[in-house]
Design an enzyme around this catalytic site. Sequence first.
Site, short mmCIF file in Angstrom:
data_model
loop_
_atom_site.label_atom_id
_atom_site.label_comp_id
_atom_site.label_asym_id
_atom_site.label_seq_id
_atom_site.Cartn_x
_atom_site.Cartn_y
_atom_site.Cartn_z
N ASP A 1 32.20 45.42 36.91
CA ASP A 1 32.92 46.82 37.87
C ASP A 1 31.80 47.94 37.40
OD1 ASP A 1 35.71 47.38 39.05
OD2 ASP A 1 34.55 48.89 38.30
N ASP B 1 25.67 47.68 39.45
CA ASP B 1 26.01 48.02 40.72
C ASP B 1 26.31 46.79 41.48
OD1 ASP B 1 26.07 49.16 43.24
OD2 ASP B 1 24.29 50.52 42.96
N ARG C 1 36.62 51.64 33.76
CA ARG C 1 37.39 50.29 34.18
C ARG C 1 36.92 49.13 33.46
NH1 ARG C 1 39.85 50.92 39.13
NH2 ARG C 1 39.09 49.00 39.86
N GLY D 1 41.59 44.16 36.28
CA GLY D 1 41.75 42.67 35.57
C GLY D 1 42.80 41.92 35.98
N LYS E 1 43.30 40.36 38.90
CA LYS E 1 42.85 39.20 39.54
C LYS E 1 41.75 38.26 38.67
CE LYS E 1 42.90 41.14 44.09
NZ LYS E 1 43.74 42.33 43.87
N CYS F 1 43.43 46.79 49.17
CA CYS F 1 45.00 47.06 49.12
C CYS F 1 45.18 48.14 50.09
CB CYS F 1 45.39 47.41 47.84
SG CYS F 1 44.41 48.49 46.82
#
Length: 381
Positions: A201, A234, A206, A182, A184, A307
């Site tokens: 998501d 999805d 999540r 969350g 971003k 990342c």
Amino acid sequence: MAAPVLRCVRKLLKLVDFTPVPRRYRYKKKWATTEPQFTASRLALQNFDMTYSVQFGDLWPSIRVSLLSEQKYGALVNNFAAWDSVSAKLEQLSAKDFVSEAISHQKLEPESGLSPTPSLDCSPNLRCFTFSRGDVSRFPPARLGSLGLMDYYLMDAASLLPVLALGLQHGDTVLDLCAAPGGKTLALLQTGCCRNLAANDLSTSRTGRLQKVLHSYVPQDIREGNQVRVTSWDGRKWGELEGDTYDRVLVDVPCTTDRHSLHEEENNIFQRSRKKERQMLPMLQVQLLAAGLLATKPGGHVVYSTCSLSHLQNEYVVQGAIELLANQYNIKVQVEDLSHFRKLFMDTFCFFPSCQVGELVIPNLMVNFGPMYFCKLHRLP
């Protein structure tokens, strides 16, 4: 001669405990069914040493020690709270808003006689405080403010760069395709530009974390109105569900999360049971980026981010998605130049200078943010 020897042997036998061991306890310990020979974090480091030492060469030892060291954080000010007083408190800690500093620096350059930096087409109204280079101070935990919302959100400050690069404009319809946990999504809302924001998501657990972040930082009328929509679909199918719909799309894909993988055993993608999932990551990433581009209106923009340091998950994914859209959908996509980000934010982050496309923040002990890769794409009309 034999008698003294026998006496010594008898004394030794008395000292030894010959208590019989019950049969059920007599077994040879097998590492494969008990503790793993290598933990997931150790396997991650082994993998990184093999691949990144080739990819980064002489830079890898510095990146490696930084990844293994404590990470720096930034404090994203909550504009829905009393942001002015919050900013003043953060300034008292000797922290600085790196976004406003970069914009001020850009405006001063023409007066100083330096070559002008390209216009910083970045999302507005974002305030994120960081400590200066080499300062390892920590921000205190965020508190509930006078308006009943948390004052600021602690995050890797490099995570704000993809949101800045998206260049939101007032009234944009925005999709955050892989939104949890969350940070971003919250930053997108802080811009005040989103007419509608879809935060998605695949994982319901999540998205539950995402909902908690929104509840702590965003007013109820925005959360429960038509401005924000949270889904658990999805993401690979988004082009079919809502094609040609959004002005801006953020595709922050699942990746090897390099820093997390070196420090946490729980939910570590380098667990042996997740080997196949890890190998399939680049394909999943291409599918998600392609879906994000298909969900974008012709003329719209997408920012892809991870990342991870891996060029297999970064540049190669971007190139793969561009080829996929050209070959299967006859859609042309252009990579936008973000090299001016390196110049504007060089005091806050350490950038890798040799990306084929996009920009990569690499960990450095003086400014230990990242890794964070981001690339801006323009879907041509």
